[in-house]
Design an enzyme around this catalytic site. Sequence first.
Site, PDB file in Angstrom:
ATOM      1  CE  LYS A 121       6.457  59.198 -23.442  1.00 43.81           C
ATOM      2  NZ  LYS A 121       7.614  59.423 -24.312  1.00 43.81           N
ATOM      3  N   GLY A 182      12.465  56.893 -31.619  1.00 38.43           N
ATOM      4  CA  GLY A 182      13.861  56.954 -32.049  1.00 38.43           C
ATOM      5  C   GLY A 182      14.085  56.726 -33.533  1.00 38.43           C
ATOM      6  CB  ALA A 208       7.600  58.534 -30.475  1.00 38.84           C
ATOM      7  CB  ALA A 230      13.975  62.272 -26.469  1.00 36.83           C
TER       8      ALA A 230
END
Lengths: 278, 66
Positions: A121, A182, A208, A230
């Site tokens: 990645k 995030g 993301a 994530a």
Amino acid sequence: MTSTHDPMTTAHGAPGAPGTAPDGHADPLVIAGRRFGSRLITGTGGAPSMQVLEEALAASGTELTTVAMRRVTPGSDGSVWDVLNRNGIAPLPNTAGCFTAADAVRTARLGREALGTDWVKLEVVADERTLLPDPVELLDAAERLVDEGFTVLPYTNDDPVLARRLERVGCAAVMPLAAPIGSGLGIRNPHNLELIVEQADVPVIVDAGIGTASEAAQAMELGCDAVLLASAVTRAQDPVLMARAMRDAVTAGRAARLAGRIPVRRHAHASSPPADHP
Amino acid sequence: MEVTVNGERRTVAPGSTVGDVVRDLTRAEGGVAASLNDEVVPRTTWDATPVAENDRVDVLTAVQGG
């Protein structure tokens, strides 16, 4: 990679019998010739503990998961690598923390050596504050890594032109952001994602910015082939429950995309037959 | 003999190899890679690759991320 006007025709073959929810066997995600039953790719950063991470990964049903490469600190023997191995999840080393093509290439080589995979990645970011991809360094690194035989999955801006350039130098997928890493802001520019999907001949993976399940579903409804996330899971109040929600959202969004949604209308369209008044 | 390991100066025995430096840091069998002066050293040649005075050795592993 599915075109907007003909969602039933995919390079992956028929999604399954009419009325059957497509599953990973009938409708696999194919990247560089490798088949995945799950269209949810997860990251591992941000989990409160290794145990919670392991349970969340299991609940997500993911088959491919990113890890970062960092200097070994003495005594750190229990690792995320063991967690992935135990659960039969393929590792996808990333180049997080790299700001130049040279850094990213070096980190990718170390990832390949450490984890025994030539998949990477590719992340080359411009600055710490935004963590937005640096398009010039990214394209340079992608080209060099493809030349070295890597299977390159680049984290990129939601820029259709850059996505096309990355595909043209031989990337195995393109991974446009929904929003900054995030941030949990969701899909800021669905129109650009649609443009990327329309033109791509490699899988498009939203990477993301996803914050909650409806946004993961939306990415799939827009025609993306997979979702990578994530923080949305690892930093949720209940990571394991959110992992399950994301699994279901990606499956539902994919099914809705294949099913073909109704056109949007400005006015009502009765779903019952007209009343038969005497 | 002085070398830089993961950014820190260290004294290692003369004749040390990359393999010695790695094993000083970690006992992990898998998921570790080493580089000598920014060039990756394949695991199979760790024990045959000597380190010299002022060499830079980096030892990396997979951690949570991305």
